[in-house]
Scaffold this motif. Structure first.
Motif, PDB file in Angstrom:
ATOM      1  N   SER A  15      10.670 -17.014  -4.919  1.00  0.00           N
ATOM      2  CA  SER A  15      11.763 -16.822  -3.969  1.00  0.00           C
ATOM      3  C   SER A  15      11.720 -15.385  -3.478  1.00  0.00           C
ATOM      4  O   SER A  15      11.466 -14.456  -4.234  1.00  0.00           O
ATOM      5  CB  SER A  15      13.085 -17.079  -4.673  1.00  0.00           C
ATOM      6  OG  SER A  15      14.128 -16.760  -3.812  1.00  0.00           O
ATOM      7  N   ASN A  16      11.971 -15.206  -2.208  1.00  0.00           N
ATOM      8  CA  ASN A  16      11.955 -13.846  -1.680  1.00  0.00           C
ATOM      9  C   ASN A  16      13.345 -13.225  -1.635  1.00  0.00           C
ATOM     10  O   ASN A  16      13.566 -12.201  -1.027  1.00  0.00           O
ATOM     11  CB  ASN A  16      11.294 -13.815  -0.297  1.00  0.00           C
ATOM     12  CG  ASN A  16      12.041 -14.680   0.697  1.00  0.00           C
ATOM     13  OD1 ASN A  16      13.000 -15.361   0.324  1.00  0.00           O
ATOM     14  ND2 ASN A  16      11.624 -14.645   1.939  1.00  0.00           N
ATOM     15  N   THR A  17      14.317 -13.902  -2.242  1.00  0.00           N
ATOM     16  CA  THR A  17      15.663 -13.322  -2.260  1.00  0.00           C
ATOM     17  C   THR A  17      15.936 -12.697  -3.612  1.00  0.00           C
ATOM     18  O   THR A  17      15.543 -13.229  -4.638  1.00  0.00           O
ATOM     19  CB  THR A  17      16.731 -14.413  -2.061  1.00  0.00           C
ATOM     20  OG1 THR A  17      16.554 -15.406  -3.077  1.00  0.00           O
ATOM     21  CG2 THR A  17      16.623 -15.035  -0.699  1.00  0.00           C
TER      22      THR A  17
ATOM     23  N   SER B 395      16.331 -16.281   4.344  1.00  0.00           N
ATOM     24  CA  SER B 395      15.634 -16.996   3.266  1.00  0.00           C
ATOM     25  C   SER B 395      16.149 -18.433   3.157  1.00  0.00           C
ATOM     26  O   SER B 395      15.397 -19.343   2.840  1.00  0.00           O
ATOM     27  CB  SER B 395      15.793 -16.248   1.938  1.00  0.00           C
ATOM     28  OG  SER B 395      17.080 -16.472   1.405  1.00  0.00           O
TER      29      SER B 395
END
Lengths: 519, 519
Positions: A15-17, B395
């Motif tokens: 996940s890029n969060t 996202s």
């Protein structure tokens, strides 16, 4: 599975969060905030209870726009201490005696925090069954504690719902009453509907009526008098209604009050309900402030006759240890509410609702979304227990009695109306003010002079209150009844003890000493 | 002091109440509750996301009345774990894709907790200046982030207010619009006022109109079409209004939507506002769901033309990391709101309000009392910063895109309407369902057969959704548009990561495999 269709194979997706609900970070910051608030309660008495800031103070202190990059919680808490706390009027301070206090408690706080943590949006049953079901369990518990008849309970034929505030409770019941009456007389007669209260009824009634599209000119604020403790008399109501009916108007709604905001006056429900019954009107009882006291046997008589009304509400966030907002509303005929307030849309449909086996509270209130408010009420009931809750309320009444005795022991003052609950209405008497500001003695022999006396006394009491509040030592507010400026001393903040009441009285007395010395 | 009057001498008064806000006990129980919630987040995925309880489950588990004596917090937390959590539909679960999610965050949580700790009742400025002033600072910040023109900001000529929910925002603006129009045309014409939306407008509009005393028959739910992505066209609006005007009715209010609930359709504000302007109508933009996305430059075009509308609202509790409730409403003419919603009473009067130097938010909303809601919004803005907030939203959109690709990669499915934000509307295609339940092959050559196809497909997709939800592995909801039953997959829960989206798709695919195998 044997499907010919492509199935997704799990890959190593990252996940890029940043995780905004990371449990360990939540734990760390959560503990910090608890300590921050605990410290705030501990240091409460260091702050002036009434905020001393000037209008516009905050915009000057804060940046003109939101930060582009994150700021650490430590910086934010520092700013809250530095910039926000000075702008807070400390409703939880033991020296808070203004309006009606909002009595917090640990259990009420924890309940709200849990509800915030779950963060469910409980518009219908399926969206979180526990939120709906705990609400009707606690509302039945509380209804029993108040001695409400079965006709108001889910275990009987009625039911309870937690609204945000009394304003909503009044609006919902008024709209139900409006529609019920219009169904009988025809919608074209909306302009003829009349709604009633006394001149002491909370301004929420008129506002609700305006929102509901009723005519302001059809609001009857029936006169009450100091000599009868500002109660709305059944006789006055009947006379007013008769005149309206003779004029071709249609009486639709009465809002009776148990514990008015100005003086905690109590309208006589039983006799009023006899009048409204004759005319097929809806009668709502607004017990926003004093309803909670009626869990004590010795105060229950104030709502005698409640079995004859259509709806009854009180604010648990006022004097029942739940934090804002928590207005408990019971209705005899939930169908009357839901007929006016139901909404439907395909995206809300579900089998549980279709089965009619469940309550969908969205149809009992103005808004669709609703918080899990019963959690805090349930925690308050369980953490303290019925007997202790009664005793807490009694202790506030006892402190108010103490204050009343102090006022009565100083013959420069009077208690303006009999004390019913935990609020004392008092003032410095005109006769204590020997001189006009220019030094001339007032002759009090005739009516004109008495009016001058009164006006002067009102100014004096206004100055007294402003001086007292400006000290930051206590905070009280005022009202005006029958032309008399009255200082309201409302006990109810949870941290208040006898010593704070006594200190408050000292502040008043010393301020008066000082003011009289300069006349 | 020199007073002859008796002054109270402090005695050794002991309070007879347990201290319900004892700071040390507060600290102890507060830390417990933080750990309880942190553990809840940590264990979230162990619970079925959609509660699996049956109606009436809770009343059977709880006592019939409130306890008479206190119960320890440990017992209560045990009961919450045992009895309440099974009845919760876990909106904070990463597997929650239903309705529109309510995206919590640590900062949003902390803000709500602080506000609960302060427990101020911020109806007017003096009741807690910081609560009012922080609200207009944050609303201006947020307005800037959205690129709202100065005419909506306090730093310009308008202003923002935090309502509880969109229902309240719509009701307040509708009432203001109603009264503004009635002031022109006369109150006797209330029955002629017409209010407009599309057949995709949220049911909150009709409910608000009913509450406000408007005629249901005067609501125009203007038809939209799948072929134009369920947008309300300016042309249809104009045609409808013309017919109403010809019939002697009075167009008063349009609610346009940015991100409808069914399909996240976007109404074209600029062209709609040109029509409403011609007729002197109020236009409100309900961007409850998608408003937050417009802080990203690449989505800002969705609210192009916002400078021409009267009011604009979005729910920060939906997709902006504040907990329920937090609906941000901006108006160009605060006077129009306050003209309809002001209340006054002697007991609320104070010098600050009289000076007209301050905002009293009670006059901007339905209720008098209000919570310190700006605290959580301020914490979210500061804790995350504008750039990160944009990235969090992106996202979610990216995850929805991923889901869309997965749907598109399986030719048994279709994406029913183009995806605008972080929600995908999909279904199993009728053509994928070769047989009727009784085993007969459907002939799809004619219209009648197509309708049967459609109905059968709707039933199939309904069963699919119910089966998926009953698994407890994911929770999605549905809608029906143009007769087509659609499954809505809304990404937005804060804990959701790519892997949950992929898992959700696997659950759907495998359920379909199983269902098709039994046809």
């Amino acid at each position: 599975m044997g499907s010919l269709y492509p199935h997704y194979e799990e890959e190593n997706y990252s996940s890029n969060t940043a995780n905004l609900l990371n449990p360990e970070e939540f734990r760390r910051q959560g503990h910090m905030i608890i300590d921050f608030i605990a410290d705030y309660y501990q240091n409460m008495e260091k702050y002036p209870v009434l905020s001393q800031v000037q209008p516009g103070y905050l915009a000057k202190l804060l940046p003109k726009s939101a930060p582009n990059i994150p700021e650490p919680i430590e910086t934010i808490l520092h700013d809250i201490q530095q910039y926000i706390i000075p702008g807070i009027t400390h409703w939880q301070s033991p020296n808070y005696f203004a309006y009606f206090p909002s009595s917090g408690s640990i259990a009420g706080f924890l309940g709200e925090v849990l509800s915030t943590g779950f963060n469910v949006v409980g518009f219908n049953w399926i969206s979180s069954p526990a939120a709906t079901e705990l609400e009707f369990v606690t509302m039945d518990w509380l209804g029993q504690m108040l001695g409400l008849p079965q006709s108001f309970l889910f275990s009987g034929t009625g039911g309870g719902v937690i609204q945000g505030t009394t304003c909503e409770a009044i609006l919902c019941t008024l709209v139900a009453a409006r529609d019920q009456m219009l169904a009988k007389v025809g919608r074209e007669n909306m302009g003829k509907l009349v709604f009633y209260g006394s001149d002491q009824t909370h301004c929420a009634l008129l506002k609700a009526a305006k929102v509901a599209g009723l005519e302001c000119k059809n609001f009857r604020a029936i006169k009450t008098m100091r000599s009868t403790a500002f109660q709305l008399s059944a006789e006055s109501l009947r006379t007013t209604i008769r005149l309206d009916v003779e004029a071709g108007l249609i009486p639709a709604f009465l809002c009776a009050t148990i514990g008015t905001t100005s003086t905690t006056a109590v309208d006589p429900i039983r006799s009023l309900s006899e009048v409204t019954k004759e005319y097929g009107m809806w009668i709502h009882v607004d017990a926003a402030y004093a309803g909670s006291a009626c869990i004590c046997p010795e105060y229950r008589h104030f709502i005698d006759g409640v079995e004859n009304v259509n709806s009854f509400s009180f604010n648990a966030h006022k004097w029942f240890f739940t934090t804002l907002d928590c207005c408990c509303l019971w209705v005899k005929d939930p169908g009357a509410l839901t007929k006016s307030l139901s909404s439907s849309a395909e995206y809300l449909k579900n089998n549980a609702s279709d089965s009619k086996q469940v309550v969908d509270y969205k149809d009992w209130q103005i808004t669709l979304s609703r918080r899990f408010r019963s959690m805090k009420l349930w925690l308050v009931l369980r953490s303290y227990g019925v007997e202790n809750l009664r005793n807490f309320l009694r202790s506030h009444v006892k402190m108010a009695k103490r204050f009343q005795q102090l006022v009565e022991s100083d013959n420069r003052f009077e208690v303006v109306v009999p004390r019913n609950f935990a609020m004392v209405c008092f003032r410095v008497l005109p006769t204590s003010l020997k001189k006009e500001p220019n030094g001339c003695k007032i002759e009090s022999g005739n009516i004109e002079a008495k009016l001058i006396d009164q006006e002067y006394a009102n100014d004096f009491n206004r100055n007294l209150l402003e001086t007292v509040n400006a000290s930051g030592k206590v905070f009280m507010t005022h009202t005006i009844v029958e032309g008399v400026y009255v200082i309201r001393f409302a006990v109810g903040a949870t941290l208040t003890e006898d010593k704070h009441v006594i200190k408050a009285w000292k502040v008043v007395q010393e301020t008066v000493d000082g003011m009289l010395a300069t006349i």
